[in-house]
Design an enzyme around this catalytic site. Structure first.
Site, PDB file in Angstrom:
ATOM      1  N   ASN A 169       2.231   3.096  -1.725  1.00  0.00           N
ATOM      2  CA  ASN A 169       2.390   1.370  -2.116  1.00  0.00           C
ATOM      3  C   ASN A 169       1.212   0.679  -2.193  1.00  0.00           C
ATOM      4  O   ASN A 169       0.162   1.039  -1.569  1.00  0.00           O
ATOM      5  CB  ASN A 169       3.119   0.714  -1.061  1.00  0.00           C
ATOM      6  CG  ASN A 169       4.515   1.514  -0.606  1.00  0.00           C
ATOM      7  OD1 ASN A 169       5.212   1.692  -1.630  1.00  0.00           O
ATOM      8  ND2 ASN A 169       5.024   1.786   0.539  1.00  0.00           N
ATOM      9  N   ASP A 199       4.859  10.221   9.646  1.00  0.00           N
ATOM     10  CA  ASP A 199       4.860   8.816  10.058  1.00  0.00           C
ATOM     11  C   ASP A 199       5.719   8.582  11.011  1.00  0.00           C
ATOM     12  O   ASP A 199       6.676   9.212  11.476  1.00  0.00           O
ATOM     13  CB  ASP A 199       5.891   8.297   8.682  1.00  0.00           C
ATOM     14  CG  ASP A 199       5.831   6.897   8.341  1.00  0.00           C
ATOM     15  OD1 ASP A 199       5.019   6.210   7.687  1.00  0.00           O
ATOM     16  OD2 ASP A 199       6.375   6.061   9.187  1.00  0.00           O
ATOM     17  N   ILE A 200       5.333   7.471  11.801  1.00  0.00           N
ATOM     18  CA  ILE A 200       5.992   7.213  13.187  1.00  0.00           C
ATOM     19  C   ILE A 200       7.510   6.576  12.975  1.00  0.00           C
ATOM     20  O   ILE A 200       8.093   6.681  13.941  1.00  0.00           O
ATOM     21  CB  ILE A 200       5.246   5.975  13.858  1.00  0.00           C
ATOM     22  CG1 ILE A 200       5.199   5.966  15.354  1.00  0.00           C
ATOM     23  CG2 ILE A 200       5.444   4.568  13.359  1.00  0.00           C
ATOM     24  CD1 ILE A 200       4.078   5.294  16.101  1.00  0.00           C
ATOM     25  N   GLU A 233       1.964  -2.035   3.787  1.00  0.00           N
ATOM     26  CA  GLU A 233       1.780  -2.920   5.204  1.00  0.00           C
ATOM     27  C   GLU A 233       0.564  -2.399   5.856  1.00  0.00           C
ATOM     28  O   GLU A 233      -0.065  -3.378   6.511  1.00  0.00           O
ATOM     29  CB  GLU A 233       2.747  -2.544   5.789  1.00  0.00           C
ATOM     30  CG  GLU A 233       4.217  -3.180   5.656  1.00  0.00           C
ATOM     31  CD  GLU A 233       5.592  -2.468   6.288  1.00  0.00           C
ATOM     32  OE1 GLU A 233       5.231  -1.934   7.270  1.00  0.00           O
ATOM     33  OE2 GLU A 233       6.458  -3.162   5.923  1.00  0.00           O
ATOM     34  N   VAL A 234      -0.012  -1.083   5.491  1.00  0.00           N
ATOM     35  CA  VAL A 234      -1.509  -0.863   6.315  1.00  0.00           C
ATOM     36  C   VAL A 234      -2.405  -0.889   5.208  1.00  0.00           C
ATOM     37  O   VAL A 234      -2.378   0.030   4.349  1.00  0.00           O
ATOM     38  CB  VAL A 234      -1.278   0.456   7.050  1.00  0.00           C
ATOM     39  CG1 VAL A 234      -2.338   1.098   7.535  1.00  0.00           C
ATOM     40  CG2 VAL A 234      -0.160   0.425   8.122  1.00  0.00           C
ATOM     41  N   HIS A 274       2.644   8.623   0.915  1.00  0.00           N
ATOM     42  CA  HIS A 274       3.774   8.933   1.952  1.00  0.00           C
ATOM     43  C   HIS A 274       4.369  10.213   0.983  1.00  0.00           C
ATOM     44  O   HIS A 274       4.502  10.389  -0.150  1.00  0.00           O
ATOM     45  CB  HIS A 274       5.014   7.941   1.688  1.00  0.00           C
ATOM     46  CG  HIS A 274       4.641   6.533   2.309  1.00  0.00           C
ATOM     47  ND1 HIS A 274       5.134   6.214   3.553  1.00  0.00           N
ATOM     48  CD2 HIS A 274       3.692   5.721   1.828  1.00  0.00           C
ATOM     49  CE1 HIS A 274       4.703   4.917   3.806  1.00  0.00           C
ATOM     50  NE2 HIS A 274       3.988   4.640   2.756  1.00  0.00           N
ATOM     51  N   HIS A 306      -2.919   5.158   1.662  1.00  0.00           N
ATOM     52  CA  HIS A 306      -2.122   6.428   2.223  1.00  0.00           C
ATOM     53  C   HIS A 306      -1.040   6.816   0.925  1.00  0.00           C
ATOM     54  O   HIS A 306      -0.436   5.707   0.404  1.00  0.00           O
ATOM     55  CB  HIS A 306      -1.425   5.951   3.708  1.00  0.00           C
ATOM     56  CG  HIS A 306      -0.761   4.753   3.850  1.00  0.00           C
ATOM     57  ND1 HIS A 306      -1.392   3.340   3.567  1.00  0.00           N
ATOM     58  CD2 HIS A 306       0.331   4.425   3.387  1.00  0.00           C
ATOM     59  CE1 HIS A 306      -0.486   2.525   3.463  1.00  0.00           C
ATOM     60  NE2 HIS A 306       0.774   3.306   3.560  1.00  0.00           N
TER      61      HIS A 306
HETATM   62  P1  AMP Z   1       3.326   1.016   3.874  1.00  0.00           P
HETATM   63  O1  AMP Z   1       4.094   0.064   3.943  1.00  0.00           O
HETATM   64  O2  AMP Z   1       3.071   1.686   2.568  1.00  0.00           O
HETATM   65  O3  AMP Z   1       1.853   0.569   4.220  1.00  0.00           O
HETATM   66  O4  AMP Z   1       3.386   2.161   4.933  1.00  0.00           O
HETATM   67  C1  AMP Z   1       2.791   2.025   6.066  1.00  0.00           C
HETATM   68  C2  AMP Z   1       3.529   3.192   6.977  1.00  0.00           C
HETATM   69  O5  AMP Z   1       2.830   3.634   8.200  1.00  0.00           O
HETATM   70  C3  AMP Z   1       4.979   3.011   7.327  1.00  0.00           C
HETATM   71  O6  AMP Z   1       5.928   3.968   6.961  1.00  0.00           O
HETATM   72  C4  AMP Z   1       4.837   2.943   8.864  1.00  0.00           C
HETATM   73  O7  AMP Z   1       6.047   3.587   9.474  1.00  0.00           O
HETATM   74  C5  AMP Z   1       3.430   3.976   9.111  1.00  0.00           C
HETATM   75  N1  AMP Z   1       2.935   3.774  10.462  1.00  0.00           N
HETATM   76  C6  AMP Z   1       2.479   2.731  11.059  1.00  0.00           C
HETATM   77  N2  AMP Z   1       2.103   2.873  11.988  1.00  0.00           N
HETATM   78  C7  AMP Z   1       1.817   4.087  12.264  1.00  0.00           C
HETATM   79  C8  AMP Z   1       1.334   5.013  13.300  1.00  0.00           C
HETATM   80  N3  AMP Z   1       0.779   4.707  14.489  1.00  0.00           N
HETATM   81  N4  AMP Z   1       1.274   6.552  13.117  1.00  0.00           N
HETATM   82  C9  AMP Z   1       2.044   6.832  12.156  1.00  0.00           C
HETATM   83  N5  AMP Z   1       2.578   6.021  11.196  1.00  0.00           N
HETATM   84  C10 AMP Z   1       2.596   4.751  11.168  1.00  0.00           C
END
Ligand code: AMP
Length: 121
Positions: free
Chosen positions: A94, A33-34, A102-103, A109, A107
């Site tokens: 999530n 994770d970034i 958010e994405v 975690h 995925h």
């Molecule tokens: P969520 O809130 O469950 O959708 O988590 C999205 C996660 O993606 C967050 O923990 C972000 O820090 C992570 N994230 C967003 N962009 C990137 C990226 N380019 N590389 C790795 N992790 C990312």
């Protein structure tokens, strides 16, 4: 809602954006994770275009489902946080708005390397 091909994980899967790769096979990609929330914070994503866990459970093939579950466990082993090599970890997905997703690409975690703490803050 349909799958957004421009989400950040779709771009990572297409190689348009770099990632710190941990593991990859036919079904999953895993990377750090970034913005890590714990000492170890990895993400495991299916290669197929699934928005969230509900979408995945309705549309994914049995092979993709097994691939994702095995992928999570394999990545935990690789990171040294699985029960046999370390002290355990938390796997968390999530799901949509109330879940805080958010994405919009499914995925998991993986948090570990230290005590992860309360499940919901
Ligand atoms: P969520 O809130 O469950 O959708 O988590 C999205 C996660 O993606 C967050 O923990 C972000 O820090 C992570 N994230 C967003 N962009 C990137 C990226 N380019 N590389 C790795 N992790 C990312």
């Amino acid at each position: 809602m349909s799958y957004d091909d421009n989400n950040i994980f779709a771009k990572i899967l297409r190689g348009e954006i770099p990632c710190k790769k941990i593991y990859e096979d036919d079904h999953v990609l895993s990377f750090h994770d970034i913005n890590p929330q714990k000492k170890i914070h990895a993400l495991v994503i299916p290669k197929g275009k699934y928005i969230d866990f509900d979408d995945f459970s309705q549309k994914a093939s049995p092979e993709e489902m097994v691939g994702l579950l095995k992928g999570i466990s394999l990545v935990a082993k690789k990171l040294g946080i699985s029960v046999d090599t370390g002290k355990g970890y938390r796997a968390l997905a999530n799901i949509s708005e109330h879940g805080g997703q958010e994405v919009p690409h499914l995925h998991f975690h993986l948090f570990g390397g230290e005590k992860v703490g309360k499940m919901v803050e």
